[in-house]
Scaffold this motif. Structure first.
Motif, PDB file in Angstrom:
ATOM      1  N   SER A 116      21.172  15.617  30.600  1.00  0.00           N
ATOM      2  CA  SER A 116      21.281  14.259  31.134  1.00  0.00           C
ATOM      3  C   SER A 116      20.190  14.011  32.159  1.00  0.00           C
ATOM      4  O   SER A 116      19.630  14.951  32.743  1.00  0.00           O
ATOM      5  CB  SER A 116      22.651  14.056  31.780  1.00  0.00           C
ATOM      6  OG  SER A 116      22.737  14.780  32.998  1.00  0.00           O
ATOM      7  N   GLY A 117      19.891  12.738  32.382  1.00  0.00           N
ATOM      8  CA  GLY A 117      18.886  12.377  33.371  1.00  0.00           C
ATOM      9  C   GLY A 117      19.247  12.881  34.752  1.00  0.00           C
ATOM     10  O   GLY A 117      18.380  13.349  35.493  1.00  0.00           O
ATOM     11  N   ARG A 118      20.517  12.816  35.089  1.00  0.00           N
ATOM     12  CA  ARG A 118      20.957  13.264  36.419  1.00  0.00           C
ATOM     13  C   ARG A 118      20.771  14.767  36.580  1.00  0.00           C
ATOM     14  O   ARG A 118      20.301  15.240  37.632  1.00  0.00           O
ATOM     15  CB  ARG A 118      22.422  12.900  36.624  1.00  0.00           C
ATOM     16  CG  ARG A 118      22.948  13.281  38.004  1.00  0.00           C
ATOM     17  CD  ARG A 118      24.348  12.766  38.235  1.00  0.00           C
ATOM     18  NE  ARG A 118      24.840  13.145  39.546  1.00  0.00           N
ATOM     19  CZ  ARG A 118      26.020  12.780  40.032  1.00  0.00           C
ATOM     20  NH1 ARG A 118      26.822  12.006  39.308  1.00  0.00           N
ATOM     21  NH2 ARG A 118      26.396  13.157  41.233  1.00  0.00           N
ATOM     22  N   GLU A 119      21.126  15.522  35.537  1.00  0.00           N
ATOM     23  CA  GLU A 119      20.964  16.977  35.592  1.00  0.00           C
ATOM     24  C   GLU A 119      19.493  17.344  35.779  1.00  0.00           C
ATOM     25  O   GLU A 119      19.161  18.236  36.559  1.00  0.00           O
ATOM     26  CB  GLU A 119      21.491  17.614  34.303  1.00  0.00           C
ATOM     27  CG  GLU A 119      23.000  17.609  34.176  1.00  0.00           C
ATOM     28  CD  GLU A 119      23.466  18.130  32.829  1.00  0.00           C
ATOM     29  OE1 GLU A 119      24.507  18.790  32.784  1.00  0.00           O
ATOM     30  OE2 GLU A 119      22.762  17.880  31.822  1.00  0.00           O
ATOM     31  N   TYR A 120      18.632  16.627  35.075  1.00  0.00           N
ATOM     32  CA  TYR A 120      17.206  16.923  35.163  1.00  0.00           C
ATOM     33  C   TYR A 120      16.656  16.587  36.545  1.00  0.00           C
ATOM     34  O   TYR A 120      15.856  17.335  37.114  1.00  0.00           O
ATOM     35  CB  TYR A 120      16.454  16.157  34.078  1.00  0.00           C
ATOM     36  CG  TYR A 120      15.002  16.567  33.942  1.00  0.00           C
ATOM     37  CD1 TYR A 120      14.669  17.844  33.514  1.00  0.00           C
ATOM     38  CD2 TYR A 120      13.973  15.682  34.236  1.00  0.00           C
ATOM     39  CE1 TYR A 120      13.347  18.243  33.382  1.00  0.00           C
ATOM     40  CE2 TYR A 120      12.648  16.070  34.112  1.00  0.00           C
ATOM     41  CZ  TYR A 120      12.338  17.350  33.684  1.00  0.00           C
ATOM     42  OH  TYR A 120      11.042  17.732  33.561  1.00  0.00           O
TER      43      TYR A 120
END
Length: 271
Positions: free
Chosen positions: A122-126
């Motif tokens: 996910s964008g947040r994880e990245y």
């Protein structure tokens, strides 16, 4: 879907004098189409395709991609949108000092790590990853993507070769792979087979058809080769004197014997 609405492009050629290259163009290109743009020399084909990715800014009108008017985008927003649009050229435009792998990877290498998309994350994880972790993942993902594309264009054994050692058809395959590296939804082809012999042209057309079927990418081709349009394009638009004079399914447009310009093009006159 690409929707072109009342597109006009003018160039200033002298004080208070303009040249109209495209005039009130209206066109719809559906997802997964292989759409041909044909016309005589000077009809505006090259300018039209350059407007689709804003290499040329339209004078008037709008270009909507999936409902978003790209003519209104600027700066970073425009750069992000352009990743959806790959482009291949007649003369390949490869970087001669870089090998095949580095040519394909070029667009990915210049993408900043914070904008890099890792499949399955996910964008947040990245965003929560540290700088060096992002750099490491980016390098691995680029390598994976390059290998994937080399397999797609059947050049796995040429990964470390340089363009000077490749044939024209192989160079165009590298250019196609490079254009697909950023996962575009649209592939623009500017006379992509004009510099190739008939046998190589046939292999490139088969490859483009395969890419269209397997990835779902929409392909827009400008060409003066009528056999190319007839072999690969499901739809076509005819440009004449800066305007679209015919458009629709290829068989229907080419079957219209009342169209003088279509008859000229099919008769083998220079396009």
């Amino acid at each position: 879907m690409i929707e072109v609405k009342q597109l006009t492009k003018e160039f200033s050629i002298a004080k208070d004098k303009k040249l109209t290259v495209l005039k009130d163009i209206n066109l719809v290109i559906e997802d997964r189409d292989i759409f041909g743009i044909i016309g005589m020399s000077g009809a505006g084909k090259s300018t039209f395709i350059r407007c689709l990715n804003l290499l040329e800014k339209p004078t008037k009108g709008s270009i909507l991609i999936d409902g978003v008017d790209i003519t209104r985008k600027r700066g970073r927003q425009l750069l992000i949108l352009r990743k959806q649009i790959g482009m291949i050229f007649q003369n390949f435009n490869l970087l001669m000092q870089k090998n095949v792998s580095r040519n394909i990877a070029f667009g990915l290498e210049i993408t900043k790590a914070r904008y890099f998309k890792i499949p399955g994350m996910s964008g947040r994880e990245y965003e929560e990853l540290g700088y060096f972790k992002k750099r490491s993942l980016k390098k691995k993902e680029i390598e994976r993507r390059v290998d994937e594309l080399l397999k797609l264009v059947d050049l796995e054994d040429k990964k470390y070769e340089y363009p000077s050692k490749l044939s024209g058809g192989q160079r165009q395959r590298v250019a196609i792979a490079r254009a697909l590296a950023t996962y575009p939804s649209i592939l623009l082809c500017d006379e992509a087979t004009s510099a190739l012999d008939s046998r190589t042209t046939e292999s490139i057309l088969k490859l483009l058809k395969k890419i269209n079927e397997e990835t779902g990418v929409t392909i827009v081709m400008i060409t003066h080769e009528m056999n190319v349009v007839q072999k690969i394009c499901n739809k076509v638009a005819v440009l004449d004197k800066s305007e679209i004079v015919a458009s629709g399914y290829t068989k229907e447009v080419f079957g219209d014997t009342s169209s003088e310009i279509v008859a000229q093009l099919l008769g083998g006159e220079e396009a």
